[in-house]
Design a protein around this motif. Structure first.
Motif, mmCIF file in Angstrom:
data_model
loop_
_atom_site.group_PDB
_atom_site.id
_atom_site.type_symbol
_atom_site.label_atom_id
_atom_site.label_comp_id
_atom_site.label_asym_id
_atom_site.label_seq_id
_atom_site.Cartn_x
_atom_site.Cartn_y
_atom_site.Cartn_z
ATOM 1 N N LEU A 1 44.023 36.211 52.381
ATOM 2 C CA LEU A 1 45.051 36.748 51.667
ATOM 3 C C LEU A 1 44.639 37.250 50.113
ATOM 4 O O LEU A 1 45.351 37.803 49.414
ATOM 5 N N GLY A 2 43.434 36.988 49.693
ATOM 6 C CA GLY A 2 42.719 37.551 48.454
ATOM 7 C C GLY A 2 43.165 36.731 47.447
ATOM 8 O O GLY A 2 43.211 37.338 46.106
ATOM 9 N N LEU A 3 43.671 35.479 47.458
ATOM 10 C CA LEU A 3 43.911 34.899 46.234
ATOM 11 C C LEU A 3 42.888 34.189 45.467
ATOM 12 O O LEU A 3 41.671 34.358 46.097
ATOM 13 N N LEU A 4 42.811 33.954 44.241
ATOM 14 C CA LEU A 4 41.735 33.510 43.368
ATOM 15 C C LEU A 4 41.616 32.084 43.570
ATOM 16 O O LEU A 4 42.376 31.406 43.367
ATOM 17 N N ALA A 30 42.573 24.942 44.001
ATOM 18 C CA ALA A 30 43.785 25.648 43.168
ATOM 19 C C ALA A 30 43.442 27.061 43.856
ATOM 20 O O ALA A 30 42.714 27.691 43.129
ATOM 21 N N PHE A 31 44.502 27.904 44.095
ATOM 22 C CA PHE A 31 44.393 29.146 44.575
ATOM 23 C C PHE A 31 45.326 29.978 43.650
ATOM 24 O O PHE A 31 46.627 29.390 43.651
ATOM 25 N N ASP A 32 45.238 31.035 42.805
ATOM 26 C CA ASP A 32 46.027 31.542 42.166
ATOM 27 C C ASP A 32 46.097 33.223 42.335
ATOM 28 O O ASP A 32 45.353 33.746 43.038
ATOM 29 N N ASP A 33 47.276 33.815 42.086
ATOM 30 C CA ASP A 33 47.536 35.056 41.813
ATOM 31 C C ASP A 33 46.156 35.445 41.390
ATOM 32 O O ASP A 33 45.500 35.363 40.223
ATOM 33 N N PRO A 34 45.638 36.656 42.105
ATOM 34 C CA PRO A 34 44.253 37.400 41.851
ATOM 35 C C PRO A 34 44.335 37.873 40.334
ATOM 36 O O PRO A 34 43.055 37.929 39.599
ATOM 37 N N ARG A 35 45.377 37.999 39.507
ATOM 38 C CA ARG A 35 45.281 38.607 38.201
ATOM 39 C C ARG A 35 45.162 37.433 37.180
ATOM 40 O O ARG A 35 44.989 37.566 36.012
ATOM 41 N N SER A 36 45.012 36.233 37.870
ATOM 42 C CA SER A 36 44.825 34.775 36.805
ATOM 43 C C SER A 36 43.361 34.854 36.634
ATOM 44 O O SER A 36 42.530 35.862 36.567
ATOM 45 N N SER A 37 42.899 33.761 35.977
ATOM 46 C CA SER A 37 41.786 33.374 35.536
ATOM 47 C C SER A 37 41.041 32.225 36.016
ATOM 48 O O SER A 37 41.888 30.950 35.911
ATOM 49 N N THR A 38 39.812 32.070 35.914
ATOM 50 C CA THR A 38 39.178 30.628 36.089
ATOM 51 C C THR A 38 39.050 29.691 34.659
ATOM 52 O O THR A 38 38.975 28.705 34.589
ATOM 53 N N ASN A 39 39.393 30.750 33.499
ATOM 54 C CA ASN A 39 39.582 29.968 32.238
ATOM 55 C C ASN A 39 40.910 29.365 32.086
ATOM 56 O O ASN A 39 41.981 30.260 32.148
ATOM 57 N N MET A 60 39.624 41.863 45.782
ATOM 58 C CA MET A 60 40.568 43.297 45.542
ATOM 59 C C MET A 60 40.941 43.143 44.018
ATOM 60 O O MET A 60 41.054 42.506 43.362
ATOM 61 N N ASN A 61 40.859 44.572 43.531
ATOM 62 C CA ASN A 61 41.177 44.939 42.123
ATOM 63 C C ASN A 61 42.752 45.395 42.213
ATOM 64 O O ASN A 61 43.419 45.595 43.177
ATOM 65 N N ASN A 62 42.960 45.681 40.903
ATOM 66 C CA ASN A 62 44.337 46.161 40.746
ATOM 67 C C ASN A 62 44.870 47.547 41.410
ATOM 68 O O ASN A 62 45.967 47.842 41.643
ATOM 69 N N ASN A 63 43.716 48.202 41.841
ATOM 70 C CA ASN A 63 44.148 49.322 42.505
ATOM 71 C C ASN A 63 44.025 49.380 44.025
ATOM 72 O O ASN A 63 44.844 50.104 44.719
ATOM 73 N N ASN A 64 43.934 48.142 44.637
ATOM 74 C CA ASN A 64 44.035 47.698 46.097
ATOM 75 C C ASN A 64 45.529 46.915 46.281
ATOM 76 O O ASN A 64 45.893 46.344 45.185
ATOM 77 N N PRO A 65 45.725 46.924 47.351
ATOM 78 C CA PRO A 65 47.040 46.075 47.740
ATOM 79 C C PRO A 65 46.956 44.548 47.299
ATOM 80 O O PRO A 65 45.758 43.916 47.401
ATOM 81 N N THR A 66 47.857 44.032 46.599
ATOM 82 C CA THR A 66 47.730 42.857 45.725
ATOM 83 C C THR A 66 48.765 42.259 46.371
ATOM 84 O O THR A 66 49.741 42.305 46.726
ATOM 85 N N ILE A 67 48.344 40.581 46.024
ATOM 86 C CA ILE A 67 49.493 39.480 46.339
ATOM 87 C C ILE A 67 49.601 38.753 44.887
ATOM 88 O O ILE A 67 48.893 38.829 44.057
ATOM 89 N N GLU A 68 50.777 38.295 44.757
ATOM 90 C CA GLU A 68 51.032 37.630 43.258
ATOM 91 C C GLU A 68 51.092 36.056 43.646
ATOM 92 O O GLU A 68 50.708 35.683 44.861
ATOM 93 N N GLY A 69 51.555 35.388 42.808
ATOM 94 C CA GLY A 69 51.547 33.811 42.864
ATOM 95 C C GLY A 69 52.820 33.649 43.877
ATOM 96 O O GLY A 69 53.561 34.311 44.295
ATOM 97 N N ILE A 70 52.825 32.191 44.085
ATOM 98 C CA ILE A 70 53.679 31.793 45.041
ATOM 99 C C ILE A 70 55.338 32.374 44.610
ATOM 100 O O ILE A 70 55.556 31.996 43.364
#
Length: 339
Positions: free
Chosen positions: A208-211, A243-252, A1-11
């Motif tokens: 859920l689309g988490l990172l 570990a699963f993150d907010d999709p806006r997060s990063s693997t860095n 999912m990108n920021n233009n689609n429905p998104t989920i945040e962190g816990i």
């Protein structure tokens, strides 16, 4: 999912079942939390949304201006049991929440005073851990890069607290330096599973689309004193971390966002007790996590068409927010909330 689609945040929230709100409000105020929204539901609606035959009054606790890592105190008229209390962290169904602090020894001082006063507390001494791989420095000459982390269990709370030394992760925890204990909101929450196939993990990524920010990070009895104490590891035992993150997060790791979910996966050959009946809505203590989403109908359809069980209809929760609950493939009950 990108920021233009429905998104989920962190816990979004860690939900804590209680019967008396004032002591818990006072406790969490020392960590920088403050009273926000309040709301109520009658037993029939509670039954439909949370599966509990009890009237419910809830209090959401905010932390500065952050949009995740909050607390929901769920005041049950008829709690179903005492919850996980101070049982081992090495149990299926376990839940705990982690915060960043600038002074872990100050928290230890309060813990030791609490023990002397006869309070029911189980804790570990803050252990030195190298969390991120960096170039090793020369002791007493170069900066020591790592964390001190400790576990703190009480009848209604299950916490891990950590202090960073000589490194920063700007988006991973916002400390309230005016609070007594100088802590952040919850930076991550944890769960224990057993699934050698890792199939249950796919739900969080694919549905859920988490990172998936970290995967197959192995910790053994021999490699970590902190994990040995916190998770009761025995010689030869190990677990892996995903570990699963907010999709806006990063693997860095230096760009990671807080709101992370830690899944500690023990091998199926280890016999673990189940505490699922002690860590669901209606139980006292830490008993539910929530995610906040936009377009909740989109997520409802995705979840409904997956392998979850016990999915509810979309119902207004005690704060008037569209919400639904379900049990994920790993056995944990979740609640999603509309923005």
């Amino acid at each position: 999912m990108n920021n233009n689609n429905p998104t989920i945040e962190g816990i979004y929230e860690v939900c804590i079942g209680i019967t008396e709100p004032l002591p818990m409000i006072q406790y969490w105020q020392q960590f920088g939390y403050r009273i926000g929204k309040t709301g109520e539901l009658t037993a029939p609606t509670v039954k439909n949304l949370y599966g509990v035959n009890s009237n419910l009054r809830s209090i959401r606790l905010y932390h500065q201006n952050v949009d995740h890592g909050l607390i929901r105190l769920m005041v049950w008229e008829k709690p179903i049991n005492e919850g996980l209390e101070m049982t081992s962290m090495k149990v299926l169904g376990n839940r705990w929440a982690t915060s960043l602090t600038t002074d872990v020894l100050n928290i230890l001082n309060h813990v030791e005073d609490g023990k002397l006063a006869g309070l029911p507390i189980t804790y570990t001494f803050p252990q030195w851990e190298i969390i991120y791989k960096t170039e090793k420095g020369r002791p007493f000459i170069d900066p020591a890069v790592g964390v001190r982390e400790m576990m703190l269990l009480q009848p209604l709370t299950r916490q891990v607290l950590f202090e960073r030394f000589n490194y920063t992760v700007p988006e991973y925890g916002k400390i309230d330096r005016t609070s007594t204990l100088k802590t952040s909101q919850f930076t991550h929450a944890g769960m224990i599973v057993q699934d050698d196939s890792k199939e249950t993990l796919e739900f969080y990524e694919d549905v859920l689309g988490l990172l998936r920010a970290r995967d197959n990070s192995e910790t053994s009895y021999e490699s970590s004193e902190a994990a040995r104490q916190i998770f009761d590891l025995q010689p030869g035992e190990k677990f892996t971390l995903t570990a699963f993150d907010d999709p806006r997060s990063s693997t860095n790791w230096q760009e990671a966002r807080s709101g992370r979910m830690y899944i500690i996966r023990f091998p199926e050959e280890i016999k673990l007790q189940s505490g699922f009946d002690k860590s669901q809505p209606g139980c006292l203590g830490m008993s539910l996590y929530t995610y906040r989403v936009n377009n909740i109908k989109y997520y409802f359809d995705r979840v409904k068409n997956s392998t979850v069980t016990q999915i509810t209809d979309i119902i207004d929760n005690e704060f008037g927010e569209h919400s639904f609950s379900f049990v994920a493939p790993d056995g944990y009950l979740w609640n999603l909330i509309s923005k």
